[in-house]
Design a protein around this motif. Structure first.
Motif, PDB file in Angstrom:
ATOM      1  N   UNK A   1      -4.045 -11.179  33.915  1.00  0.00           N
ATOM      2  CA  UNK A   1      -5.236 -11.623  34.591  1.00  0.00           C
ATOM      3  C   UNK A   1      -5.269 -13.145  34.623  1.00  0.00           C
ATOM      4  N   UNK A   2      -5.879 -13.687  35.656  1.00  0.00           N
ATOM      5  CA  UNK A   2      -5.964 -15.132  35.817  1.00  0.00           C
ATOM      6  C   UNK A   2      -7.400 -15.552  36.056  1.00  0.00           C
ATOM      7  N   UNK A   3      -7.693 -16.779  35.660  1.00  0.00           N
ATOM      8  CA  UNK A   3      -9.022 -17.340  35.822  1.00  0.00           C
ATOM      9  C   UNK A   3      -8.871 -18.785  36.255  1.00  0.00           C
ATOM     10  N   UNK A   4      -9.602 -19.174  37.274  1.00  0.00           N
ATOM     11  CA  UNK A   4      -9.605 -20.564  37.713  1.00  0.00           C
ATOM     12  C   UNK A   4     -11.015 -21.100  37.533  1.00  0.00           C
ATOM     13  N   UNK A   5     -11.125 -22.240  36.884  1.00  0.00           N
ATOM     14  CA  UNK A   5     -12.416 -22.880  36.648  1.00  0.00           C
ATOM     15  C   UNK A   5     -12.405 -24.208  37.378  1.00  0.00           C
ATOM     16  N   UNK A   6     -13.460 -24.471  38.142  1.00  0.00           N
ATOM     17  CA  UNK A   6     -13.559 -25.702  38.925  1.00  0.00           C
ATOM     18  C   UNK A   6     -14.858 -26.403  38.565  1.00  0.00           C
ATOM     19  N   UNK A   7     -14.762 -27.696  38.307  1.00  0.00           N
ATOM     20  CA  UNK A   7     -15.979 -28.478  38.076  1.00  0.00           C
ATOM     21  C   UNK A   7     -16.717 -28.637  39.398  1.00  0.00           C
ATOM     22  N   UNK A   8     -18.017 -28.443  39.363  1.00  0.00           N
ATOM     23  CA  UNK A   8     -18.847 -28.579  40.553  1.00  0.00           C
ATOM     24  C   UNK A   8     -18.730 -29.978  41.146  1.00  0.00           C
ATOM     25  N   UNK A   9     -18.653 -30.996  40.274  1.00  0.00           N
ATOM     26  CA  UNK A   9     -18.534 -32.374  40.747  1.00  0.00           C
ATOM     27  C   UNK A   9     -17.252 -32.569  41.558  1.00  0.00           C
ATOM     28  N   UNK A  10     -16.178 -31.903  41.136  1.00  0.00           N
ATOM     29  CA  UNK A  10     -14.933 -31.986  41.900  1.00  0.00           C
ATOM     30  C   UNK A  10     -15.113 -31.377  43.285  1.00  0.00           C
ATOM     31  N   UNK A  11     -15.817 -30.247  43.341  1.00  0.00           N
ATOM     32  CA  UNK A  11     -16.081 -29.616  44.626  1.00  0.00           C
ATOM     33  C   UNK A  11     -16.918 -30.529  45.516  1.00  0.00           C
ATOM     34  N   UNK A  12     -17.946 -31.167  44.960  1.00  0.00           N
ATOM     35  CA  UNK A  12     -18.796 -32.058  45.749  1.00  0.00           C
ATOM     36  C   UNK A  12     -18.005 -33.215  46.334  1.00  0.00           C
ATOM     37  N   UNK A  13     -17.050 -33.729  45.568  1.00  0.00           N
ATOM     38  CA  UNK A  13     -16.273 -34.879  46.014  1.00  0.00           C
ATOM     39  C   UNK A  13     -15.136 -34.523  46.956  1.00  0.00           C
ATOM     40  N   UNK A  14     -14.721 -33.270  46.974  1.00  0.00           N
ATOM     41  CA  UNK A  14     -13.587 -32.858  47.795  1.00  0.00           C
ATOM     42  C   UNK A  14     -13.715 -31.382  48.158  1.00  0.00           C
ATOM     43  N   UNK A  15     -14.711 -31.047  48.955  1.00  0.00           N
ATOM     44  CA  UNK A  15     -15.011 -29.648  49.271  1.00  0.00           C
ATOM     45  C   UNK A  15     -13.835 -28.919  49.894  1.00  0.00           C
ATOM     46  N   UNK A  16     -13.254 -29.506  50.931  1.00  0.00           N
ATOM     47  CA  UNK A  16     -12.175 -28.801  51.630  1.00  0.00           C
ATOM     48  C   UNK A  16     -10.936 -28.654  50.744  1.00  0.00           C
ATOM     49  N   UNK A  17     -10.617 -29.678  49.967  1.00  0.00           N
ATOM     50  CA  UNK A  17      -9.451 -29.593  49.092  1.00  0.00           C
ATOM     51  C   UNK A  17      -9.624 -28.575  47.981  1.00  0.00           C
ATOM     52  N   UNK A  18     -10.788 -28.590  47.332  1.00  0.00           N
ATOM     53  CA  UNK A  18     -11.044 -27.652  46.239  1.00  0.00           C
ATOM     54  C   UNK A  18     -11.120 -26.231  46.773  1.00  0.00           C
ATOM     55  N   UNK A  19     -11.746 -26.047  47.930  1.00  0.00           N
ATOM     56  CA  UNK A  19     -11.811 -24.709  48.510  1.00  0.00           C
ATOM     57  C   UNK A  19     -10.406 -24.213  48.856  1.00  0.00           C
TER      58      UNK A  19
END
Length: 101
Positions: A1-19
């Motif tokens: 099993x795998x799990x990916x955790x993303x900081x919300x701040x990273x998403x805010x700063x780079x939405x398309x890249x993080x998505x």
């Protein structure tokens, strides 16, 4: 099993890249065809207010950031859980919830 955790701040700063990273993780492809404007239009805009904190606008109403006292309280309450999560995720996650970025 795998799990990916993303900081919300990273998403805010780079939405398309993080998505794209999330899609790569779950589907094996980075292609999604969305830009930041489309994310804001479809998922709700996130903007900076005068104190450089995030403020979310949904359905015509705006939610101001929590007070400093509330943030201090929440950090105290969640610190043991954040420390436990950092134990699971690795040292690069230790303290990421403590910064005021």
């Amino acid at each position: 099993e795998s799990l990916m955790v993303v900081r919300y701040e990273e998403f805010l700063n780079n939405k398309t890249g993080v998505f794209g990273d999330l899609l790569q993780f779950v589907a094996g492809t980075r292609h999604h065809g969305l830009n930041d404007e489309e994310f804001d239009r479809n998922l709700g805009p996130v903007r900076k207010n005068k104190q450089s904190k995030t403020s979310h606008t949904t359905a015509g109403s705006s939610y101001p950031p929590p007070s400093q006292a509330m943030m201090a309280y929440l950090k105290q309450v969640f610190k043991p859980f954040n420390d436990e999560l950092a134990d699971l995720l690795g040292e690069s996650w230790r303290g990421v919830w403590d910064d005021d970025a």
